[in-house]
Design a protein around this motif. Structure first.
Motif: not given
Ligand SMILES: [Zn+2]
Length: 563
Positions: A87-92, A148-150, A187-190
């Motif tokens: 969902i945030h592709p910078g956090e794969p 990228f997030r957006g 799934t994410h990265v903080s």
């Molecule tokens: Zn995230």
């Protein structure tokens, strides 16, 4: 042909290195990988809809029926896990972790129980993933390149689950409603503070859940997953949202509003979790932690499948009994104490600004108890009606309700009925747009009763259905993520007709003469309100507003309640 054979034979191995090192695949390579497995019938791959740029969003199903019709039918009888990645592709991290799970499954190192399915969205924000670089996550330790997030509309898709501004959201809802998962993971990265944990988690705040899910989540699921992860020496810890600059002063539980993936998912209801790996830990270590968590999740679900199904049924029964919908959850000052594994911090002179800067000293790890502000309390409640009615002209609202598979029926004839309606008295907006909207806040909306003319084709929505919690959360206008808050009814907040004061003067005299009650209210207001007393326009408007000339539709929402 030779080249194609080479790709098919060697692609999984080639990608495997991408799932393991400091790399994450491009979308093209990711799809090729799953497609090659799907062609050999080792996994099922479905194009479930499009992104804002028209690119396909794929769902991979492990342990399905190897037949699209049967797989989707069987979701009704199975215990289903659904993972949302990218969902945030910078956090794969989840993209790679699910790759590793798939390889385990294909290589028969991971057996998934007969009655269990494990499905995941390869990458939800496809357009963001195509926007690949190696610099948009300034403080993150790998991978080498990422998205990228957006998304294509520059939306943060993790705020889009109720307003559904993106095509992606329509695709997600289609997937979610088709699977109806028992467990959902985003799934994410903080970002944020430094500490020892690699993997932190957000669970639904307790008070948003009914008792059956409160007990299952907090007495079983969370502690049992924590203890299962101990065999890998991985400590799980709540998502670190520091109440002050550093976590030592305490952390707060995250308020999982329905706009977020996990908040949306928990409305249906299911066990809903956000995994947040720590941005300063190396990418392979973060992927490994997410992968092991998902692996243990499959084992937990296998072991607790029956209980999970039973408790979910009890949760739905409990929701069905509720007469009030609780909202506006605020954190209280009450706190628990949790053992926290952090790093000592200090301040030193910044080489950039010459001012004091914060630093964490990784050579000085500590374990100490810190306050955990995890208690929330609903500040408001709304009485749940037997039915809501939504005007057929509200096409954007209706299309979202339909996508969420809400049962509705249309009135077959015009009817004049006594109903409750919503009168907007006040609301505030921020000065800057938020995710493409001027979201309404501090809404003050009164429920009133009147004879309402309903139209043939208006939608009648019973609250006696499994999706009751979702229905209330979007149609009760004062809730934080209602369709009203997200601007779907803004056209009703503006008057369409007016009066010319010099003409209305004479009519105003007549109105006051004919209504002594209004006359005395008017006199009283003039006596007590000096601003009013000195404004010709305000006085005339007051009379206009309280006369038959004033339009009923102003500030009245096209949503009604039948008790
Ligand atoms: Zn995230």
């Amino acid at each position: 042909m030779k080249n194609l054979l080479f790709i098919i034979l060697f692609l999984p191995t080639f990608i495997f290195s991408q799932f393991s090192g400091n790399q994450t695949p491009t979308y093209k390579k990711l799809v090729q990988f799953y497609d090659s497995l799907a062609q050999k019938k080792q996994v099922e791959l479905y194009n479930m809809g499009i992104s804002d740029c028209g690119l396909p969003i794929y769902l991979c199903v492990l342990n399905g029926e190897n037949d699209s019709l049967k797989t989707f039918q069987n979701f009704k009888n199975q215990t289903n896990i659904l993972i949302n990645n990218g969902i945030h592709p910078g956090e794969p991290d989840g993209i790679n972790a699910c790759g590793k799970i798939t390889l385990d499954y294909v290589n028969k190192d991971l057996k998934i129980d007969k009655n269990l399915t494990f499905s995941f969205i390869l990458c939800y924000n496809v357009d963001g993933m195509m926007n690949r670089c190696s610099s948009s996550r300034a403080n993150q330790n790998g991978p080498e390149e990422y998205g990228f997030r957006g998304n294509a509309q520059n939306l943060d898709l993790n705020r889009d689950f109720i307003k559904m501004d993106s095509e992606n959201a329509f695709t997600f809802v289609k997937i979610f409603q088709a699977i109806n998962p028992d467990i959902f993971i985003d799934t994410h990265v903080s970002n944020g503070a430094d500490y020892q944990y690699t993997l932190t988690l957000i669970h639904s705040i307790k008070k948003r859940l009914e008792l059956p899910f409160q007990i299952l989540t907090y007495k079983h699921f969370v502690p049992e997953m924590e203890s299962a992860m101990q065999k890998y020496q991985i400590d799980l810890f709540p998502y670190v949202e520091s109440v002050e600059e550093i976590p030592d002063k305490g952390i707060a539980a995250f308020n999982d509003l329905p706009r977020y993936a996990m908040g949306y998912a928990s409305l249906f209801p299911c066990i809903s979790v956000t995994t947040e790996t720590h941005m300063l830990k190396p990418f392979p270590q973060r992927v490994e932690a997410t992968y092991l968590y998902l692996k243990e999740l499959i084992l937990w679900t296998k072991k607790n499948s029956k209980t999970l199904k039973n408790v979910r049924r009890q949760e739905l029964e409990s929701l069905q009994k509720n007469q009030f919908y609780l909202y506006n959850f605020q954190q209280t000052t009450e706190k628990d104490s949790v053992l926290f594994k952090g790093f000592e911090h200090g301040y030193k002179k910044s080489d950039v600004t010459g001012l004091d800067r914060l630093y964490y000293d990784r050579t000085k790890p500590f374990e100490r108890k810190i306050p955990y502000f995890n208690k929330y309390q609903a500040q408001d409640s709304a009485k749940i009606p037997q039915f809501y009615v939504v005007g057929l002209q509200c096409k954007e609202v209706i299309s979202r309700l339909k996508q969420n598979k809400i049962e509705m029926r249309q009135l077959t004839q015009d009817s004049l009925i006594n109903l409750s309606f919503f009168q907007v008295e006040d609301y505030k907006n921020g000065l800057k747009p938020y995710e493409g909207h001027f979201l309404h806040k501090e809404m003050k909306i009164k429920e009133k009763e009147s004879k309402i003319q309903l139209k043939k084709g208006d939608y009648l929505i019973s609250t006696k259905q499994e999706k009751k919690k979702f229905i209330c959360s979007v149609l009760e206008p004062e809730t934080e993520d209602s369709y009203f808050a997200w601007n779907f009814f803004d056209s009703y907040l503006q008057e369409k007709e007016y009066f010319s004061d010099y003409v209305f003067e004479d009519l105003a005299v007549e109105i006051l003469t004919e209504s002594p009650e209004l006359h005395s209210l008017f006199d009283e207001k003039k006596k007590n309100d000096s601003k009013f007393r000195e404004s010709q326009w305000e006085q005339l408007y007051f009379i206009y507003q309280n006369s038959i000339y004033f339009e009923e539709s102003f500030m009245r929402l096209p949503v009604f309640k039948v008790y």
